[in-house]
Design a protein around this motif. Structure first.
Motif, mmCIF file in Angstrom:
data_model
loop_
_atom_site.group_PDB
_atom_site.id
_atom_site.type_symbol
_atom_site.label_atom_id
_atom_site.label_comp_id
_atom_site.label_asym_id
_atom_site.label_seq_id
_atom_site.Cartn_x
_atom_site.Cartn_y
_atom_site.Cartn_z
ATOM 1 N N ALA A 194 0.832 -1.208 0.000
ATOM 2 C CA ALA A 194 0.000 0.000 0.000
ATOM 3 C C ALA A 194 0.864 1.254 0.000
ATOM 4 O O ALA A 194 0.585 2.225 -0.731
ATOM 5 N N THR A 195 1.929 1.246 0.801
ATOM 6 C CA THR A 195 2.818 2.412 0.861
ATOM 7 C C THR A 195 3.471 2.673 -0.491
ATOM 8 O O THR A 195 3.540 3.820 -0.957
ATOM 9 N N ALA A 214 2.345 1.681 -3.440
ATOM 10 C CA ALA A 214 1.324 2.077 -4.406
ATOM 11 C C ALA A 214 1.012 3.575 -4.280
ATOM 12 O O ALA A 214 0.913 4.290 -5.284
ATOM 13 N N LYS A 215 0.853 4.046 -3.066
ATOM 14 C CA LYS A 215 0.581 5.474 -2.851
ATOM 15 C C LYS A 215 1.751 6.328 -3.325
ATOM 16 O O LYS A 215 1.560 7.408 -3.897
ATOM 17 N N TYR A 261 1.692 6.342 -7.123
ATOM 18 C CA TYR A 261 0.518 7.094 -7.577
ATOM 19 C C TYR A 261 0.781 8.594 -7.493
ATOM 20 O O TYR A 261 0.470 9.350 -8.428
ATOM 21 N N GLU A 319 -6.272 10.318 -2.572
ATOM 22 C CA GLU A 319 -5.746 9.075 -2.006
ATOM 23 C C GLU A 319 -6.337 7.875 -2.737
ATOM 24 O O GLU A 319 -7.489 7.907 -3.175
ATOM 25 N N LEU A 320 -5.536 6.834 -2.866
ATOM 26 C CA LEU A 320 -6.040 5.609 -3.468
ATOM 27 C C LEU A 320 -7.112 4.997 -2.563
ATOM 28 O O LEU A 320 -6.955 4.959 -1.343
ATOM 29 N N PRO A 359 -9.535 2.391 -0.551
ATOM 30 C CA PRO A 359 -9.231 1.156 0.192
ATOM 31 C C PRO A 359 -9.463 -0.104 -0.633
ATOM 32 O O PRO A 359 -8.692 -1.055 -0.530
ATOM 33 N N LEU A 373 -6.507 -0.613 -2.927
ATOM 34 C CA LEU A 373 -5.342 -1.086 -2.178
ATOM 35 C C LEU A 373 -5.518 -2.532 -1.745
ATOM 36 O O LEU A 373 -4.551 -3.312 -1.743
ATOM 37 N N LEU A 409 -4.700 -4.718 -4.629
ATOM 38 C CA LEU A 409 -3.248 -4.803 -4.827
ATOM 39 C C LEU A 409 -2.622 -5.779 -3.836
ATOM 40 O O LEU A 409 -1.738 -6.564 -4.183
ATOM 41 N N ALA A 410 -3.080 -5.715 -2.590
ATOM 42 C CA ALA A 410 -2.508 -6.574 -1.543
ATOM 43 C C ALA A 410 -2.796 -8.044 -1.793
ATOM 44 O O ALA A 410 -2.069 -8.912 -1.300
#
Length: 457
Positions: A311-312, A314-315, A318, A326-327, A329, A332, A335-336
């Motif tokens: 997540a970190t 990806a942000k 981005y 913000e992306l 939830p 994210l 992605l996870a």
């Protein structure tokens, strides 16, 4: 007696990671009775001088296996040994074992013993280091090593899978070193033809070979006062390795065709996605060069080992790609749930594709139903398939198109070296010649010397 008038500094409590305290005891074989501790939580086992546990056993490889201590277990990884690594009678490529396990290598056996107390490995309190991003325990261990290595001039070897960010770690190490104001000069050791690699590294003088019309500096001289980054060092030809070893040890180089040495003031960082220990066992990499490069050894963990950083990252990507807000939830969470075999590079490419194709809106939320990554790739490929022709003809056209793209990319990587391209592709040179000749006859610009197409050696 101690001087009570002297004020003593209070030791700072730097963050640490508690792991098992482990020793290795050889219980069978020529080195029976040998015992070594693992104060840094890492040990290599083999017959080479640089191993923490050195065995006098001819059936053991030079670098046979590697052990890394965790909080409640020990990870054992075979380094491509000749006779294999066995735990409790089962051949092991890589896996976690508990203290008390017996590990057999060749004709020798050692036991992993837990000792009293614990070992504390340093952790950084950072959530990033230069361009490296991530706050997982694995990355904080990497940061701790990079922080200690940065102020020094020691040679650093960075290992890790493709796409983990080895080049990013190298740039970050340089940027945090006293040499940050000097140049950072990278060179891909696997993309340069054998006939040119020595000149690229050390330079040449006029007349040294055909085409050398003037003196030319190599990357070691270009990086004076800074850092040389030897990427894909595992691809370096054996013929050049002794000269690189001498350059590292003497901090001096000799240009191709010259009789004089030139001192160079550089810091050397090398990186590879191959196991150099395995290359040593296979005889494709010099043992002395391996240990000379691995003065400080850093392994960048794959993304699957630090999923909390997804997540970190990806942000971070981005924001760098111009995303707003913000992306979401749910994005994210999607992605996870992915495996990311291409590691951080694959994640970055996916974020860039999502932004470019509008799969996330300007607020960072999915725009409609976000298709699985496989579906996105399938849709892209479907546009390239000729559906107006029979299957047999479409398959032939697709194969030819694939060969063109593959061969062009491979020749670009090897700078037109057809022999090297054939080696990397896993085919013989004549087979590659035939493909190139066929594609070239159809007008494909492949960047190969026409003389190579006439040579049938």
């Amino acid at each position: 007696m101690p001087n009570d008038d002297v004020t003593r500094p209070v030791a700072s409590e730097a963050p640490t990671l508690r792991v098992l305290s482990v020793t290795l005891l050889v219980v069978d074989g020529p080195s029976r009775g040998t015992r070594v501790a693992l104060p840094d939580g890492v040990a290599r086992v083999g017959t080479a001088h640089g191993n923490e546990l050195r065995l006098a056993d001819p059936t053991v490889s030079r670098v046979h296996c590697e052990l890394r201590v965790r909080s409640g277990s020990v990870v054992v990884r075979d380094c491509g040994s000749t006779n294999g690594t066995f735990v409790e009678g089962v051949r092991l490529r890589e896996g976690e074992v508990r203290p008390g396990a017996l590990v057999r290598v060749g004709s020798s056996t050692f036991r992993i013993e837990e000792t009293a107390g614990a070992t504390y490995l340093p952790l950084s309190d950072r959530t990033s280091f230069g361009e490296c991003v991530g706050s997982s325990l694995e990355m904080r261990r990497v940061y701790a090593t990079l922080e200690r290595a940065a102020p020094t001039t020691s040679t650093v070897l960075i290992e890790g899978e493709t796409g983990t960010g080895k080049d990013v770690a190298a740039r970050s190490l340089h940027a945090n070193s006293p040499r940050a104001s000097g140049p950072f000069v990278p060179i891909d050791c696997g993309a340069i033809p054998l006939t040119l690699i020595e000149s690229e590294l050390f330079g040449h003088v006029r007349g040294a070979f055909s085409g050398a019309v003037s003196d030319r500096r190599g990357v070691f001289e270009e990086a004076a006062g800074g850092t040389v980054f030897l990427d894909e060092i595992g691809e370096l030809p054996m013929q050049v390795q002794p000269k690189l070893l001498r350059a590292i040890e003497q901090r001096a180089i000799r240009r191709v065709g010259s009789n004089t040495e030139r001192p160079v003031d550089v810091r050397i960082i090398a990186a590879t996605n191959r196991s150099l220990a395995q290359c040593v066992n296979e005889g494709t990499f010099r043992e002395d060069l391996y240990y000379r490069l691995a003065v400080i050894d850093v392994t960048i963990p794959p993304l699957r080992s630090r999923r909390e950083d997804i997540a970190t990252l990806a942000k971070h990507f981005y924001a760098r790609l111009g995303g707003r807000g913000e992306l979401a939830p749910e994005f994210l969470a999607m992605l996870a749930a992915r495996s990311w075999p291409g590691n951080v590079r694959e994640l970055r490419n996916f974020i860039e594709r999502s932004v470019s194709l509008g799969l996330v809106d300007q607020g960072g939320a999915p725009s409609g139903k976000l298709p699985p990554e496989e579906d996105v790739a399938a849709e892209t490929l479907e546009r390239l398939v000729e559906l107006e022709v029979p299957l047999k003809d479409a398959r032939q056209a697709w194969t030819e198109r694939f060969e063109t793209v593959y061969v062009r990319g491979m020749l670009r990587k090897t700078r037109g070296n057809l022999t090297r391209a054939a080696e990397l592709a896993g085919v013989n040179r004549r087979f590659m010649q035939r493909i190139v000749s066929r594609l070239a006859s159809r007008g494909a610009d492949l960047g190969v010397d026409p003389g190579d197409l006439d040579d049938e050696d």
